[in-house]
Design a protein around this motif. Structure first.
Motif, PDB file in Angstrom:
ATOM      1  N   LEU A   4     -15.341  85.212-108.318  1.00 40.30           N
ATOM      2  CA  LEU A   4     -14.532  84.683-107.152  1.00 40.30           C
ATOM      3  C   LEU A   4     -15.478  84.970-105.985  1.00 40.30           C
ATOM      4  CD1 LEU A   4     -10.980  85.483-107.941  1.00 40.30           C
ATOM      5  CD2 LEU A   4     -12.259  83.361-108.521  1.00 40.30           C
ATOM      6  N   ARG A   5     -15.324  83.839-104.996  1.00 37.82           N
ATOM      7  CA  ARG A   5     -15.734  84.162-103.594  1.00 37.82           C
ATOM      8  C   ARG A   5     -15.402  85.728-103.163  1.00 37.82           C
ATOM      9  NH1 ARG A   5     -14.971  78.979-100.299  1.00 37.82           N
ATOM     10  NH2 ARG A   5     -16.071  80.514 -98.745  1.00 37.82           N
ATOM     11  N   HIS A   6     -16.244  86.142-102.241  1.00 40.48           N
ATOM     12  CA  HIS A   6     -16.107  87.623-102.031  1.00 40.48           C
ATOM     13  C   HIS A   6     -14.883  87.797-101.225  1.00 40.48           C
ATOM     14  CE1 HIS A   6     -17.030  91.660-100.175  1.00 40.48           C
ATOM     15  NE2 HIS A   6     -16.782  91.295 -99.305  1.00 40.48           N
ATOM     16  N   GLU A   7     -14.304  87.262-100.502  1.00 38.57           N
ATOM     17  CA  GLU A   7     -13.269  87.219 -99.765  1.00 38.57           C
ATOM     18  C   GLU A   7     -11.909  87.046-100.786  1.00 38.57           C
ATOM     19  OE1 GLU A   7     -14.023  83.008 -98.801  1.00 38.57           O
ATOM     20  OE2 GLU A   7     -15.132  85.054 -99.220  1.00 38.57           O
ATOM     21  N   HIS A   8     -12.084  86.645-101.957  1.00 41.24           N
ATOM     22  CA  HIS A   8     -11.051  86.295-102.751  1.00 41.24           C
ATOM     23  C   HIS A   8     -11.286  87.070-104.223  1.00 41.24           C
ATOM     24  CE1 HIS A   8      -9.169  83.487-100.100  1.00 41.24           C
ATOM     25  NE2 HIS A   8     -10.117  82.789-100.122  1.00 41.24           N
ATOM     26  N   HIS A   9     -12.214  87.953-104.287  1.00 42.45           N
ATOM     27  CA  HIS A   9     -12.736  88.604-105.479  1.00 42.45           C
ATOM     28  C   HIS A   9     -11.512  89.286-106.076  1.00 42.45           C
ATOM     29  CE1 HIS A   9     -15.220  90.669-108.590  1.00 42.45           C
ATOM     30  NE2 HIS A   9     -14.874  91.795-108.119  1.00 42.45           N
ATOM     31  N   GLY A  10     -11.245  89.058-107.342  1.00 40.11           N
ATOM     32  CA  GLY A  10     -10.227  89.857-108.136  1.00 40.11           C
ATOM     33  C   GLY A  10      -9.097  88.949-108.211  1.00 40.11           C
ATOM     34  N   ASN A 161      -1.787  87.537-122.984  1.00 40.07           N
ATOM     35  CA  ASN A 161      -2.574  87.887-121.738  1.00 40.07           C
ATOM     36  C   ASN A 161      -1.630  88.243-120.513  1.00 40.07           C
ATOM     37  OD1 ASN A 161      -4.057  86.796-118.773  1.00 40.07           O
ATOM     38  ND2 ASN A 161      -5.449  88.174-120.142  1.00 40.07           N
ATOM     39  N   THR A 162      -2.036  89.491-120.199  1.00 38.70           N
ATOM     40  CA  THR A 162      -1.078  90.046-118.850  1.00 38.70           C
ATOM     41  C   THR A 162      -2.012  90.807-117.945  1.00 38.70           C
ATOM     42  OG1 THR A 162      -0.489  92.240-120.218  1.00 38.70           O
ATOM     43  CG2 THR A 162       1.039  90.151-120.464  1.00 38.70           C
ATOM     44  N   GLY A 163      -3.226  90.185-117.833  1.00 38.95           N
ATOM     45  CA  GLY A 163      -4.150  90.842-116.862  1.00 38.95           C
ATOM     46  C   GLY A 163      -4.187  90.012-115.436  1.00 38.95           C
ATOM     47  N   ARG A 164      -5.267  90.169-114.745  1.00 34.12           N
ATOM     48  CA  ARG A 164      -5.238  89.406-113.541  1.00 34.12           C
ATOM     49  C   ARG A 164      -5.160  88.028-113.414  1.00 34.12           C
ATOM     50  NH1 ARG A 164     -10.364  87.691-111.672  1.00 34.12           N
ATOM     51  NH2 ARG A 164     -12.188  87.974-113.133  1.00 34.12           N
ATOM     52  N   LEU A 165      -5.603  87.503-114.758  1.00 34.22           N
ATOM     53  CA  LEU A 165      -5.606  86.017-114.938  1.00 34.22           C
ATOM     54  C   LEU A 165      -4.174  85.366-114.926  1.00 34.22           C
ATOM     55  CD1 LEU A 165      -8.376  85.674-117.770  1.00 34.22           C
ATOM     56  CD2 LEU A 165      -8.362  84.991-115.405  1.00 34.22           C
ATOM     57  N   ALA A 166      -3.178  86.243-115.582  1.00 31.99           N
ATOM     58  CA  ALA A 166      -1.775  86.088-115.675  1.00 31.99           C
ATOM     59  C   ALA A 166      -0.897  86.322-114.354  1.00 31.99           C
ATOM     60  CB  ALA A 166      -1.051  86.694-116.664  1.00 31.99           C
ATOM     61  N   THR A 167      -1.655  86.964-113.323  1.00 28.72           N
ATOM     62  CA  THR A 167      -1.027  87.323-112.129  1.00 28.72           C
ATOM     63  C   THR A 167      -1.700  86.844-111.021  1.00 28.72           C
ATOM     64  OG1 THR A 167      -2.119  89.665-112.044  1.00 28.72           O
ATOM     65  CG2 THR A 167       0.202  89.385-113.362  1.00 28.72           C
ATOM     66  N   ALA A 169      -3.551  89.290-109.322  1.00 28.58           N
ATOM     67  CA  ALA A 169      -4.488  90.316-109.548  1.00 28.58           C
ATOM     68  C   ALA A 169      -3.895  91.319-110.150  1.00 28.58           C
ATOM     69  CB  ALA A 169      -5.071  90.943-108.060  1.00 28.58           C
ATOM     70  N   VAL A 170      -4.819  92.362-110.371  1.00 29.39           N
ATOM     71  CA  VAL A 170      -4.402  93.733-111.399  1.00 29.39           C
ATOM     72  C   VAL A 170      -3.771  93.513-112.697  1.00 29.39           C
ATOM     73  CG1 VAL A 170      -3.343  95.871-111.297  1.00 29.39           C
ATOM     74  CG2 VAL A 170      -4.161  94.937-109.178  1.00 29.39           C
ATOM     75  N   GLY A 171      -2.854  92.779-112.958  1.00 23.23           N
ATOM     76  CA  GLY A 171      -2.025  92.476-114.198  1.00 23.23           C
ATOM     77  C   GLY A 171      -1.064  93.303-114.276  1.00 23.23           C
ATOM     78  N   THR A 172       0.074  93.181-115.319  1.00 22.65           N
ATOM     79  CA  THR A 172       1.216  93.872-115.644  1.00 22.65           C
ATOM     80  C   THR A 172       0.582  94.844-116.859  1.00 22.65           C
ATOM     81  OG1 THR A 172       1.951  91.996-117.068  1.00 22.65           O
ATOM     82  CG2 THR A 172       2.646  92.102-114.685  1.00 22.65           C
ATOM     83  N   ALA A 173       1.180  94.451-118.106  1.00 31.49           N
ATOM     84  CA  ALA A 173       0.813  95.241-119.087  1.00 31.49           C
ATOM     85  C   ALA A 173      -0.719  95.419-119.454  1.00 31.49           C
ATOM     86  CB  ALA A 173       1.214  94.613-120.487  1.00 31.49           C
ATOM     87  N   LEU A 174      -1.684  94.486-119.070  1.00 28.67           N
ATOM     88  CA  LEU A 174      -2.952  94.939-119.158  1.00 28.67           C
ATOM     89  C   LEU A 174      -3.348  95.798-118.099  1.00 28.67           C
ATOM     90  CD1 LEU A 174      -5.282  94.155-121.153  1.00 28.67           C
ATOM     91  CD2 LEU A 174      -5.713  92.244-119.718  1.00 28.67           C
ATOM     92  N   GLY A 175      -2.640  95.400-116.878  1.00 27.31           N
ATOM     93  CA  GLY A 175      -3.205  96.442-115.732  1.00 27.31           C
ATOM     94  C   GLY A 175      -2.898  97.933-116.067  1.00 27.31           C
ATOM     95  N   GLY A 176      -1.768  98.190-116.835  1.00 27.85           N
ATOM     96  CA  GLY A 176      -1.460  99.494-117.399  1.00 27.85           C
ATOM     97  C   GLY A 176      -2.289  99.964-118.267  1.00 27.85           C
ATOM     98  N   ILE A 177      -3.042  99.073-119.058  1.00 30.90           N
ATOM     99  CA  ILE A 177      -3.859  99.703-120.207  1.00 30.90           C
ATOM    100  C   ILE A 177      -5.220  99.910-119.574  1.00 30.90           C
ATOM    101  CG2 ILE A 177      -5.425  98.627-121.951  1.00 30.90           C
ATOM    102  CD1 ILE A 177      -3.125  97.299-123.070  1.00 30.90           C
TER     103      ILE A 177
END
Length: 521
Positions: A4-10, A161-167, A169-177
């Motif tokens: 992603l562009r720098h200002e929107h990375h993640g 999928n429960t990571g940043r793609l599903a949110t 940023a960061v993610g829910t269950a995948l963020g915890g993992i």
């Protein structure tokens, strides 16, 4: 693959130059592409075809969709609010199961009286909130999982999928993992491929690879087998809608995972933001379940894989009952639906046992009240229900049952059969051949001894001690001493009936004691 562009990375979606920019999740993992969505129709289509997906992400998309509508229906400085509200209704109906979509739309529409920029600002504020919310939920989930398994690297299993793609940023269950990996607590993640659209093998595997988390892709139908082989310590999933009682809708296949996890005593944890709760829905029976096109099942890319005209059942989601969920983790709290169901079931079992007990005063000697359990043993289903409750209470924490002569044999046998663990019988003196461990103890009305054959309990085993009635505690305390004399560990003690007013519970306070009912001595 790209970035992603720098200002929107993640961030998986954001607002730029009066349009919604979103990662096209259909292209991954082969290509990393951004969609530019400039109209309400384009955004609705992206949500329906799963180019934008994940409950939190489509909630944010809903808010941005309202902002697109405001831009479309703004003329000479005025906004046609009726047209915007009509678009908002279409957006909210794009996918019916995830409550976040309607939630995001409502938040954006509420800003209409404050002007067009207020709607855009609200949507952008929600993106920032989502990142903060997910970070908090991921940390809380990691803390919970560490508390459940404090001593070794973890084998985790996740679905969809429960990571940043599903949110955002960061993610829910995948963020915890990923947070657990950052803490050095992850040995491996099993990633369900997630039929029929493979969000696990396409998206979750890609995110784990980006985060350098060790993983293997698991065929959906092999997940239960992995649990049976001891390859899973905890299951972590997300949710698209959670009812007031803790029933949770998630990607199809989640319910089966929860059943398998319960069967094998494995914690099953849902990680989702507070916005996923639907407090107006009493239970999961009212959650609308989206059904998707047959072609998702009958074809693979452009190739047919099923006979022409084959009928298809293709629900996008299923509902996992709260009684199968160890914990639901949000940014603010940890809710334990299984505990609430367990308490309800415990009360039902208690009332049934109390109703079936018969008290005989002055038996077997004056001053003793004998509690006869004969009607409990004779009543179909009571011991089965009691065994299920004991299994849930001590979920995954014991390897063997030790049952005390003689009425403890009944419950011990039922429980051992229910949990598929070995049963060892602790006997009175002179009833066991060979070398034995022997312990003396005081009864409510005398003295006695208990014995167990040497070698009948393996060193290091976690042992649950079972008896019928707890009075002074001497019998169960002796059983615990026999377990420890065998170099094993006492996982806890279980009795059908505890006599209150006697010192039994106090004497056993060093162990986890479960009494299925309590009556006056």
């Amino acid at each position: 693959m790209g970035a992603l562009r720098h200002e929107h990375h993640g961030f998986s979606l954001y607002w730029e130059d009066n349009a919604v920019m979103a990662v096209d999740q259909r292209a991954l993992p082969q290509r990393f592409e951004l969609l530019r969505l400039e109209s309400v129709d384009a955004l609705i289509d992206a949500v329906r075809v799963l180019a934008v997906r994940g409950a939190p992400a489509i909630g944010l998309a809903g808010a941005f969709g309202v902002a697109l509508s405001v831009r479309t229906h703004r003329t000479a400085g005025a906004v046609d609010e009726d047209s915007v509200r009509a678009d908002a209704a279409r957006i909210a109906d794009a996918r019916p199961t995830a409550v976040n979509l309607a939630w995001g739309v409502r938040r954006a529409v509420a800003q209409l009286p404050n002007g067009p920029q207020a709607v855009v600002d609200e949507a952008m504020k929600m993106v920032a909130e989502d990142a903060a919310v997910n970070s908090a939920a991921a940390a809380r989930a990691a803390d919970l999982v560490e508390s459940l398994h404090p001593h070794r690297p973890l084998r985790l299993l996740t679905h969809c999928n429960t990571g940043r793609l599903a949110t955002a940023a960061v993610g829910t269950a995948l963020g915890g993992i990923i947070e657990l990996r950052r803490r050095g607590r992850v040995a491996e993640v099993l990633v369900d491929e997630t039929r029929p659209l493979l969000q696990g093998s396409r998206l979750t595997a890609w995110e784990l690879g980006e985060a350098e988390v060790p993983y293997r892709i698991c065929v959906d139908s092999a997940a239960a087998a992995a649990m049976s082989r001891g390859m899973v310590d905890c299951v972590l999933v997300g949710a698209d809608r959670i009812a007031a009682n803790g029933d949770a809708a998630n990607k199809i296949g989640t319910y089966g995972l929860a059943v398998a996890a319960a069967r094998h005593g494995i914690p099953f944890v849902v990680v989702a933001p507070e916005s996923t709760w639907d407090p107006d829905l009493p239970d999961g029976s009212g959650i609308p379940i989206e059904e998707r096109e047959a072609a998702e099942v009958t074809g693979d890319a452009d190739a047919a894989v099923a006979p022409a005209g084959a009928g298809v059942f293709n629900p996008a989601f299923d509902v996992t009952p709260g009684e199968l969920i160890t914990a639901i983790v949000t940014e603010d709290r940890v809710v334990r639906p299984r505990d609430a169901h367990r308490e309800q079931r415990a009360e039902l079992i208690r009332s049934r046992i109390v109703g079936l007990l018969e008290a005989f005063p002055d038996y077997p000697r004056p001053g003793v009240v004998y509690q006869d359990l004969s009607r409990i043993y004779a009543e179909p289903g009571v011991l089965d229900d009691a065994a299920d409750h004991v299994r849930d209470h001590f979920s995954g924490r014991f390897d063997r049952i030790v049952a005390v002569e003689s009425r403890g044999f009944v419950m011990g046998a039922v429980l051992a059969a229910r949990c598929e663990v070995p049963l060892t019988l602790v006997r009175k003196p002179g009833k066991l051949p060979g070398a034995v461990h022997s312990v003396g103890y005081a009864l409510e009305y005398g003295e006695d001894r208990l014995e167990v054959r040497q070698g009948a309990i393996a060193p290091g085993e976690r042992v649950l001690c079972v008896d019928d009635v707890l009075a002074t505690g001497g019998t169960l305390l002796a059983a615990a001493e026999l377990v420890e004399a065998s170099a094993a560990e006492v996982a806890g003690s279980v009795v059908l009936v505890e006599l209150s007013g006697l010192p039994g519970a106090e004497r056993l306070k060093a162990y986890d004691l479960l009494s299925l009912c309590e009556v006056a001595a």
